[in-house]
Design a protein around this motif. Structure first.
Motif, short mmCIF file in Angstrom:
data_model
loop_
_atom_site.label_atom_id
_atom_site.label_comp_id
_atom_site.label_asym_id
_atom_site.label_seq_id
_atom_site.Cartn_x
_atom_site.Cartn_y
_atom_site.Cartn_z
N GLU A 31 5.16 -0.65 -17.13
CA GLU A 31 4.91 -0.07 -15.82
C GLU A 31 4.64 -1.14 -14.78
OE1 GLU A 31 1.78 2.75 -16.07
OE2 GLU A 31 2.85 4.10 -17.47
N VAL A 32 3.97 -2.20 -15.18
CA VAL A 32 3.70 -3.30 -14.26
C VAL A 32 5.01 -3.96 -13.81
CG1 VAL A 32 2.58 -5.55 -14.01
CG2 VAL A 32 1.42 -3.70 -15.22
N ILE A 33 5.90 -4.19 -14.76
CA ILE A 33 7.19 -4.81 -14.42
C ILE A 33 7.97 -3.90 -13.47
CG2 ILE A 33 9.40 -5.54 -15.36
CD1 ILE A 33 7.13 -7.46 -15.93
N GLU A 91 0.82 -1.21 0.00
CA GLU A 91 0.00 0.00 0.00
C GLU A 91 0.85 1.26 0.00
OE1 GLU A 91 -2.50 -0.55 3.35
OE2 GLU A 91 -3.94 -1.83 2.27
N ALA A 92 2.07 1.18 0.54
CA ALA A 92 2.97 2.33 0.51
C ALA A 92 3.37 2.66 -0.92
CB ALA A 92 4.20 2.06 1.36
N GLU A 93 3.38 1.66 -1.79
CA GLU A 93 3.68 1.90 -3.21
C GLU A 93 2.42 2.25 -4.00
OE1 GLU A 93 6.50 1.90 -5.00
OE2 GLU A 93 7.67 1.74 -3.15
N LEU A 150 10.20 -4.67 -0.13
CA LEU A 150 9.98 -5.76 0.83
C LEU A 150 11.30 -6.28 1.38
CD1 LEU A 150 7.16 -7.81 -0.97
CD2 LEU A 150 6.92 -6.38 1.06
N PHE A 151 12.26 -6.49 0.50
CA PHE A 151 13.56 -6.98 0.94
C PHE A 151 14.21 -5.99 1.91
CE2 PHE A 151 18.17 -7.23 0.52
CZ PHE A 151 18.40 -8.57 0.79
N GLU A 152 14.13 -4.70 1.57
CA GLU A 152 14.75 -3.69 2.41
C GLU A 152 14.11 -3.63 3.80
OE1 GLU A 152 15.90 1.05 1.95
OE2 GLU A 152 14.12 0.26 0.94
N GLU A 153 12.78 -3.65 3.87
CA GLU A 153 12.11 -3.53 5.16
C GLU A 153 12.24 -4.78 6.00
OE1 GLU A 153 9.93 -1.40 8.01
OE2 GLU A 153 11.02 -0.81 6.20
N THR A 188 9.05 -4.77 -9.55
CA THR A 188 10.43 -4.68 -9.09
C THR A 188 10.54 -3.79 -7.86
OG1 THR A 188 11.21 -4.99 -11.36
CG2 THR A 188 12.77 -4.03 -9.79
N GLU A 189 9.85 -2.66 -7.89
CA GLU A 189 9.91 -1.73 -6.76
C GLU A 189 9.31 -2.35 -5.50
OE1 GLU A 189 11.50 1.56 -5.26
OE2 GLU A 189 11.58 0.99 -7.40
N ILE A 190 8.24 -3.09 -5.64
CA ILE A 190 7.64 -3.76 -4.48
C ILE A 190 8.60 -4.78 -3.90
CG2 ILE A 190 5.81 -5.34 -3.75
CD1 ILE A 190 3.96 -3.97 -5.74
#
Length: 398
Positions: free
Chosen positions: A341-343, A307-309, A353-356, A347-349
């Motif tokens: 844009e979907v790809i 949801e943050a994205e 997730l990995f970072e958090e 990638t950003e999600i």
């Protein structure tokens, strides 16, 4: 044909007409009916004059209506609209047909001989049937061209020549049969012959007609269009051209796929165009050493990051005990028509997730093998977990 009309009309000849000298002689018949016509004109000149005057009025009224309707249709904006099609139909209305209709409407008032009345009826039938065939052709072609203009379909525009020919042949063949039937000709054999001939031609050109009608099906049903990405069988490709016999697809690897239209429609097609949302899934595995509290908090953590994205979170849940991991699933929807844009969003999600999860102390699992070392008497020896007793040895990674 003329003599059959003459024979049919003898019984209705005016009483003032002279009798034919020899009913079996065609020349005498023609002379007899000429004399009958002259006698009819001499005895009904007033009715004939009135009928001619009324017929001219009717003709001019019909012409004015045609002109008015044609101007209204042509003044309407847009091409290949329903109003434009009506205008084309009106434009194809022949003046000769209007004249014949006017004559037919007033013919009975002058009480003409049966021969003249039969001739008027015969010409009226031919004119009306042919005019209806022309109208039907313009309506069908107009609707097809309207459909082609809506989709800006180059294939249908190029195929209009053969489509016009096929429609014209079909409609005028029906018109000819109707005319012959009104002339008293037995058309049963002709219809049967045309049917057999059509079957023979259809069987001989079965492949061509099959691909042609499949092409028209693609054009009108529009399962896909030029420029859209589809999945055909096991191939994912972009539609480059829709032809009358085959469709050209450009695969994601760059190969050109040429597939007949019949084969293309015989299998399931997935169209990736005009997707307002695309669903992405992540399989996340954490190590078995993760605490229960951290496991319970993980679904909410995943939801917060999605949801943050500014994407739509669908669900996140524990799905099973893996060989080396505790497995979770994350499902989210990305609202975009652009696959690139979907790809990028997926990638950003994943990176977020990995970072958090790394910041909060989650360890991602990877395939491992654990071994335990024991003394000859069966007791565990080092290394083992310092926080547990000898009964719960720490597994050693190798």
């Amino acid at each position: 044909m003329t003599f059959s009309i003459l024979a049919a009309a003898k019984t209705a000849t005016p009483k003032t007409a002279p009798a034919p000298a020899d009913a079996n002689n065609p020349l005498d018949d023609l002379r007899y009916w000429w004399d009958s016509s002259v006698a009819w004109v001499e005895s009904h000149w007033l009715q004939i004059g009135i009928a001619i005057g009324v017929g001219l009025i009717i003709y001019f009224l019909l012409s004015m209506i045609r002109t008015f309707a044609l101007k209204r249709a042509q003044s309407a904006p847009g091409q290949f609209t329903l109003t434009d099609i009506v205008g084309r139909v009106i434009h194809k209305t022949k003046s000769l047909v209007l004249a014949i209709i006017s004559i037919r409407l007033v013919a009975g008032y002058a009480q003409p001989p049966a021969l003249i009345l039969h001739l008027i009826q015969f010409v009226f039938t031919i004119a009306v049937v042919m005019q209806v065939a022309i109208w039907a052709r313009e309506i069908v072609l107009g609707l097809i061209q309207r459909r082609a203009a809506e989709g800006h379909n180059e294939t249908l525009s190029n195929a209009m020549g053969i489509i016009r020919l096929l429609i014209s042949v079909a409609l005028f063949a029906v018109a000819a049969i109707v005319i012959l039937d009104n002339m008293g000709v037995n058309v049963t054999g002709l219809v049967a012959g045309l049917g057999i001939g059509g079957i023979a031609i259809g069987l001989a050109a079965q492949g061509i007609f099959s691909d042609l009608f499949a092409s028209l099906s693609i054009i009108f049903d529009r399962p896909f269009r030029v420029g859209e990405t589809i999945k055909y069988d096991t191939s994912i490709a972009t539609v480059e051209r829709i032809g009358l016999k085959s469709t050209h697809l450009r695969s994601i690897n760059g190969e050109l796929l040429v597939i007949s239209n019949t084969n293309l429609l015989s299998k399931e097609i997935t169209n990736y165009a005009n997707l307002h949302r695309r669903r992405v899934q992540f399989a996340i595995g954490v190590v078995y050493q993760t605490t229960p509290d951290m496991l319970r908090a993980l679904p909410a953590l995943l939801k917060t990051q999605v949801e943050a994205e500014k994407h739509e979170f669908i669900r996140s849940s524990f799905i099973g005990f893996g060989a080396s991991s505790l497995d979770f699933e994350l499902v989210a929807d990305i609202h975009s028509d652009d696959y690139n844009e979907v790809i990028a969003a997926r990638t950003e999600i994943g990176i977020r997730l990995f970072e958090e999860m790394t910041r909060l102390g989650y360890d991602f699992a990877y395939p491992t093998q654990t071994t335990f070392t024991a003394a000859p008497d069966g007791t565990m020896i080092l290394p083992y977990a310092e926080s547990v007793t000898m009964k719960t040895p720490r597994p050693a990674k190798s």
